[in-house]
Design a protein around this motif. Sequence first.
Motif, PDB file in Angstrom:
ATOM      1  N   MET A   5      43.215 -18.196  55.949  1.00  0.00           N
ATOM      2  CA  MET A   5      42.889 -19.528  56.448  1.00  0.00           C
ATOM      3  C   MET A   5      42.260 -20.381  55.345  1.00  0.00           C
ATOM      4  O   MET A   5      42.543 -21.572  55.214  1.00  0.00           O
ATOM      5  CB  MET A   5      41.912 -19.422  57.630  1.00  0.00           C
ATOM      6  N   ILE A   6      41.422 -19.745  54.526  1.00  0.00           N
ATOM      7  CA  ILE A   6      40.732 -20.467  53.451  1.00  0.00           C
ATOM      8  C   ILE A   6      41.650 -20.728  52.262  1.00  0.00           C
ATOM      9  O   ILE A   6      41.545 -21.745  51.579  1.00  0.00           O
ATOM     10  CB  ILE A   6      39.504 -19.671  52.983  1.00  0.00           C
ATOM     11  N   ARG A   7      42.567 -19.821  52.024  1.00  0.00           N
ATOM     12  CA  ARG A   7      43.395 -19.866  50.811  1.00  0.00           C
ATOM     13  C   ARG A   7      44.080 -21.206  50.564  1.00  0.00           C
ATOM     14  O   ARG A   7      43.930 -21.784  49.476  1.00  0.00           O
ATOM     15  CB  ARG A   7      44.422 -18.737  50.868  1.00  0.00           C
ATOM     16  N   PRO A   8      44.846 -21.789  51.520  1.00  0.00           N
ATOM     17  CA  PRO A   8      45.517 -23.061  51.209  1.00  0.00           C
ATOM     18  C   PRO A   8      44.541 -24.198  50.944  1.00  0.00           C
ATOM     19  O   PRO A   8      44.822 -25.082  50.137  1.00  0.00           O
ATOM     20  CB  PRO A   8      46.375 -23.329  52.463  1.00  0.00           C
ATOM     21  N   LEU A   9      43.386 -24.176  51.595  1.00  0.00           N
ATOM     22  CA  LEU A   9      42.382 -25.215  51.366  1.00  0.00           C
ATOM     23  C   LEU A   9      41.804 -25.092  49.958  1.00  0.00           C
ATOM     24  O   LEU A   9      41.592 -26.085  49.262  1.00  0.00           O
ATOM     25  CB  LEU A   9      41.270 -25.107  52.416  1.00  0.00           C
ATOM     26  N   TRP A  10      41.541 -23.849  49.535  1.00  0.00           N
ATOM     27  CA  TRP A  10      40.988 -23.629  48.196  1.00  0.00           C
ATOM     28  C   TRP A  10      42.025 -23.960  47.126  1.00  0.00           C
ATOM     29  O   TRP A  10      41.715 -24.594  46.117  1.00  0.00           O
ATOM     30  CB  TRP A  10      40.528 -22.170  48.051  1.00  0.00           C
ATOM     31  N   GLU A  11      43.263 -23.546  47.349  1.00  0.00           N
ATOM     32  CA  GLU A  11      44.308 -23.789  46.357  1.00  0.00           C
ATOM     33  C   GLU A  11      44.631 -25.279  46.236  1.00  0.00           C
ATOM     34  O   GLU A  11      44.979 -25.753  45.158  1.00  0.00           O
ATOM     35  CB  GLU A  11      45.562 -22.995  46.718  1.00  0.00           C
ATOM     36  N   LYS A  12      44.541 -26.002  47.338  1.00  0.00           N
ATOM     37  CA  LYS A  12      44.757 -27.445  47.284  1.00  0.00           C
ATOM     38  C   LYS A  12      43.673 -28.117  46.453  1.00  0.00           C
ATOM     39  O   LYS A  12      43.931 -29.040  45.687  1.00  0.00           O
ATOM     40  CB  LYS A  12      44.753 -28.027  48.695  1.00  0.00           C
TER      41      LYS A  12
END
Length: 379
Positions: free
Chosen positions: A247-254
Amino acid sequence: VEMRVTNLPGPNHAHLLQMGSVAEDLVFAKGGALNTMLEKRGAVVKRKESNGAWITQKGAEVMGGTCNMRFLPEKTEFILRLPTDAAKEGEADDADGDTPKERFHIPDNTWGIAIDDSKIQRKLLDRFLQYAGIKKDRIIVLGKDTTEIEGFVDFVSDFLDQHPNDHVFVIADENLDVLLDDAHHSTVSGSLCIESIRKRVLPEQERRMLALVRSANDSANDVAIYNSRAHGFLPKAPLQRDKIPDMIRPLWEKRYPKALAKSLYNSKTIDEDIDEGYESEIIISRTDLRQSVIAIEKIVAGQDEEELSKRWGTIWEKLHALKGDVLTFDTGDEVRQVVFQINSLRGRSLPPSFMERWATIKKLAEKVIGGNSPRVSAK
């Protein structure tokens, strides 16, 4: 892998630029929300309802990537990023099954700061940040009183100044209720707090922060507002422990796309890193929810309308907390009805027929507590 599609400015481009990041987020909302917003601003729009952008973005997220739109003065950019097989090597288990599974990992020099006015939600956020990969001694959860809520902006701003070499991951509940006295309360907006922090700190400090708004309100317009003030949005919904890193991954990568290869797959998140107390405890339990209902019942039972009016500030604070707790326990018709009934009571004074309406909420909440299984456990 990154794909960029660049177009020249089209009709209503000036309106889109004025809307800023709100327009960029509404592109991916379901049901033509961007067209609706443009029409409200006086633009002439050819009505065409389409969920293509929303489907594309959701597909990218499922594959661990990101999908964004940027409206610039001289052009429009559509950007799709997807992880390559090389970047995802760490996600596979060792052939013998002896090597802990590697997955997305927040860099070790990251602090987690969260705020919520609900005791149960503060406990959940502490667990959430640990499951996301932040060490327990680098987690700070605020919101237990008026001082912590009203001082949140100052606290985070000072913290960024005092930790110049660290990342700071911030999660703020959108509706932070401050009790002024038994009869009065006010609400502090978590997204406005984040916006104030971003404007106050230096650009270099702001770049080291990923700040998300957490809310039960997830309409396209609400989410667009949150994203215009913060870096992203987290829904207040049931959580599964193993899915939190994803869940956190796409927010962090963005937020940090250039750091992908170096920091995201070079560490392991394993169960032994989590606080030992998690082995036997459920994040949101029936007992927690039942205590929330009992706390309200103790305040209102046997009270006449005059006394209830005097204590409305306290009652509403407890009702608001119950709504958030129910939303993170489960989903379903009863949950939606509890949320609707509580929202209908919102106001500065005691609403009409309060005890009858509370009896309805209590009955629905008891169905939720007794009829469903918690979704988050430390198995």
